[in-house]
Design an enzyme around this catalytic site. Sequence first.
Site, PDB file in Angstrom:
ATOM      1  CB  ALA A  55      26.619  63.752  83.553  1.00  0.00           C
ATOM      2  CB  SER A  56      26.596  58.991  81.943  1.00  0.00           C
ATOM      3  OG  SER A  56      27.655  58.077  82.723  1.00  0.00           O
ATOM      4  CB  SER A  59      27.901  54.560  89.789  1.00  0.00           C
ATOM      5  OG  SER A  59      28.870  54.869  90.432  1.00  0.00           O
ATOM      6  CG  ASN A  85      26.286  45.169  84.302  1.00  0.00           C
ATOM      7  OD1 ASN A  85      26.740  45.652  85.262  1.00  0.00           O
ATOM      8  ND2 ASN A  85      27.225  44.747  83.766  1.00  0.00           N
ATOM      9  CE1 TYR A  98      30.556  55.084  85.271  1.00  0.00           C
ATOM     10  CE2 TYR A  98      30.896  55.845  87.420  1.00  0.00           C
ATOM     11  CZ  TYR A  98      30.796  55.017  86.599  1.00  0.00           C
ATOM     12  OH  TYR A  98      30.508  53.757  87.205  1.00  0.00           O
ATOM     13  CB  VAL A 108      24.231  48.367  75.154  1.00  0.00           C
ATOM     14  CG1 VAL A 108      24.247  47.135  75.755  1.00  0.00           C
ATOM     15  CG2 VAL A 108      25.470  49.574  75.791  1.00  0.00           C
ATOM     16  CB  ILE A 134      32.191  46.635  92.750  1.00  0.00           C
ATOM     17  CG1 ILE A 134      30.973  47.149  93.344  1.00  0.00           C
ATOM     18  CG2 ILE A 134      31.809  44.832  92.736  1.00  0.00           C
ATOM     19  CD1 ILE A 134      30.636  47.037  94.739  1.00  0.00           C
TER      20      ILE A 134
HETATM   21  P1  NAP Z   1      33.979  45.774  83.566  1.00  0.00           P
HETATM   22  O1  NAP Z   1      34.638  44.464  84.426  1.00  0.00           O
HETATM   23  O2  NAP Z   1      34.697  46.394  82.873  1.00  0.00           O
HETATM   24  O3  NAP Z   1      32.488  45.016  82.888  1.00  0.00           O
HETATM   25  C1  NAP Z   1      31.853  45.800  82.061  1.00  0.00           C
HETATM   26  C2  NAP Z   1      31.497  45.017  80.629  1.00  0.00           C
HETATM   27  O4  NAP Z   1      30.784  45.688  79.755  1.00  0.00           O
HETATM   28  C3  NAP Z   1      32.887  44.621  79.865  1.00  0.00           C
HETATM   29  O5  NAP Z   1      32.767  43.360  79.546  1.00  0.00           O
HETATM   30  C4  NAP Z   1      32.685  45.641  78.862  1.00  0.00           C
HETATM   31  O6  NAP Z   1      33.285  45.075  77.368  1.00  0.00           O
HETATM   32  C5  NAP Z   1      31.048  45.850  78.467  1.00  0.00           C
HETATM   33  N1  NAP Z   1      30.909  46.639  77.609  1.00  0.00           N
HETATM   34  C6  NAP Z   1      31.453  48.063  77.468  1.00  0.00           C
HETATM   35  N2  NAP Z   1      30.887  48.824  76.578  1.00  0.00           N
HETATM   36  C7  NAP Z   1      29.682  47.999  76.165  1.00  0.00           C
HETATM   37  C8  NAP Z   1      28.990  48.231  74.976  1.00  0.00           C
HETATM   38  N3  NAP Z   1      28.812  49.319  74.396  1.00  0.00           N
HETATM   39  N4  NAP Z   1      27.928  47.313  74.772  1.00  0.00           N
HETATM   40  C9  NAP Z   1      27.910  46.027  75.337  1.00  0.00           C
HETATM   41  N5  NAP Z   1      28.979  45.763  76.238  1.00  0.00           N
HETATM   42  C10 NAP Z   1      29.628  46.768  76.716  1.00  0.00           C
HETATM   43  O7  NAP Z   1      33.023  46.794  84.667  1.00  0.00           O
HETATM   44  P2  NAP Z   1      32.147  46.418  86.109  1.00  0.00           P
HETATM   45  O8  NAP Z   1      33.175  46.972  87.193  1.00  0.00           O
HETATM   46  O9  NAP Z   1      31.687  44.978  86.329  1.00  0.00           O
HETATM   47  O10 NAP Z   1      31.161  47.381  85.768  1.00  0.00           O
HETATM   48  C11 NAP Z   1      29.592  46.819  85.503  1.00  0.00           C
HETATM   49  C12 NAP Z   1      28.960  48.124  85.756  1.00  0.00           C
HETATM   50  O11 NAP Z   1      28.628  48.398  87.066  1.00  0.00           O
HETATM   51  C13 NAP Z   1      28.966  49.579  85.058  1.00  0.00           C
HETATM   52  O12 NAP Z   1      27.738  49.979  84.524  1.00  0.00           O
HETATM   53  C14 NAP Z   1      29.629  50.267  86.154  1.00  0.00           C
HETATM   54  O13 NAP Z   1      29.584  51.636  85.466  1.00  0.00           O
HETATM   55  C15 NAP Z   1      28.842  49.849  87.084  1.00  0.00           C
HETATM   56  N6  NAP Z   1      29.660  50.360  88.519  1.00  0.00           N
HETATM   57  C16 NAP Z   1      30.660  49.730  88.582  1.00  0.00           C
HETATM   58  C17 NAP Z   1      31.726  49.911  89.744  1.00  0.00           C
HETATM   59  C18 NAP Z   1      32.767  49.413  90.025  1.00  0.00           C
HETATM   60  O14 NAP Z   1      33.418  49.884  91.135  1.00  0.00           O
HETATM   61  N7  NAP Z   1      33.409  48.297  89.635  1.00  0.00           N
HETATM   62  C19 NAP Z   1      30.951  50.868  90.640  1.00  0.00           C
HETATM   63  C20 NAP Z   1      29.670  51.411  90.404  1.00  0.00           C
HETATM   64  C21 NAP Z   1      29.125  51.198  89.421  1.00  0.00           C
HETATM   65  P3  NAP Z   1      34.871  45.613  77.232  1.00  0.00           P
HETATM   66  O15 NAP Z   1      35.654  44.982  78.141  1.00  0.00           O
HETATM   67  O16 NAP Z   1      34.709  44.655  75.855  1.00  0.00           O
HETATM   68  O17 NAP Z   1      34.702  46.992  76.765  1.00  0.00           O
END
Ligand code: NAP
Length: 254
Positions: A157-158, A142, A89, A155, A63, A188
């Site tokens: 800030a982003s 988030s 996402n 994180y 992305v 989560i």
């Molecule tokens: P996750 O299990 O790590 O899934 C994130 C996915 O995004 C992974 O498959 C990753 O691939 C992919 N990704 C990373 N960089 C990318 C890029 N440059 N282009 C395309 N895909 C990319 O994380 P998640 O917990 O589901 O989080 C998903 C979203 O929710 C994120 O934006 C995170 O900030 C947000 N969030 C999560 C939580 C939480 O507690 N889990 C809380 C608040 C917000 P790789 O594994 O190959 O890097």
Amino acid sequence: MKLAGKIAIVTGAASGIGEAIAKKLSSEGATVAICDLDHEGGIRVVEEIQFLGGTAAFYALDVTKEEQVQTTFRIVVEKYGKVDIMINNAGIGKAGTVVDQSEADWDLMMNVNAKGTFFGCKYAVKHMLEKEIRGSIINISSVAGMVGVLNRSGYCASKAAIVGLTKSVASDFAEKGIRVNSISPGTIESPWIAKILADQPDPQKMRVQMQQRQPIGRMGTPEEIANLACFLAGDEASFITGSNMVADGGLTAR
Ligand code: NAP
């Protein structure tokens, strides 16, 4: 089948929250483009959706690369004719206070989380305007974009940038019927959190701390975020745009 006939792109859909959103949208009848860096995970998600009778295809996508986001839109539109729902996402997190966060980690988080969401919004809006689609764009922020989570300067800030961008895009294109909202999850239980816990000297202690900081007393599930995303994607949310919807078990309530 609230999303029958809709075409959705979900970034970061090979894992965790993105995977759950893709599966939920599919269960409501949407065709889903599974976009991720992770080929193996992306293809697994496609196969699981197809096994349940849904329609999905995998697109390798970083992305942070504008050309790749543009190409993905072109290919998905060539294949399915349109895009109605865009879920930005994909995200990444690196620990650090402002004193010890490296420039490289700062740039990585701003590139994936903020710039990646910017590119996703840009090409979704361009497409929706061209085809006069009254679409829905959902950006995953988030609680770290709302409050100061300890040791997460870049994180936070982003993720705050995503909330601001969402409100700006929503304001600019509300008259065209394009709705843009963000979701701010609390902690989560995704593979991301599993990796953070595995790196701790005492993962069980850290797990309890993560559970207790949310008044509801547990972590959320990816499916609970997917339910909210699915609601925002559909017509039931027709009057909601520019909102930051919080799903955090009460974390930011106290
Ligand atoms: P996750 O299990 O790590 O899934 C994130 C996915 O995004 C992974 O498959 C990753 O691939 C992919 N990704 C990373 N960089 C990318 C890029 N440059 N282009 C395309 N895909 C990319 O994380 P998640 O917990 O589901 O989080 C998903 C979203 O929710 C994120 O934006 C995170 O900030 C947000 N969030 C999560 C939580 C939480 O507690 N889990 C809380 C608040 C917000 P790789 O594994 O190959 O890097």
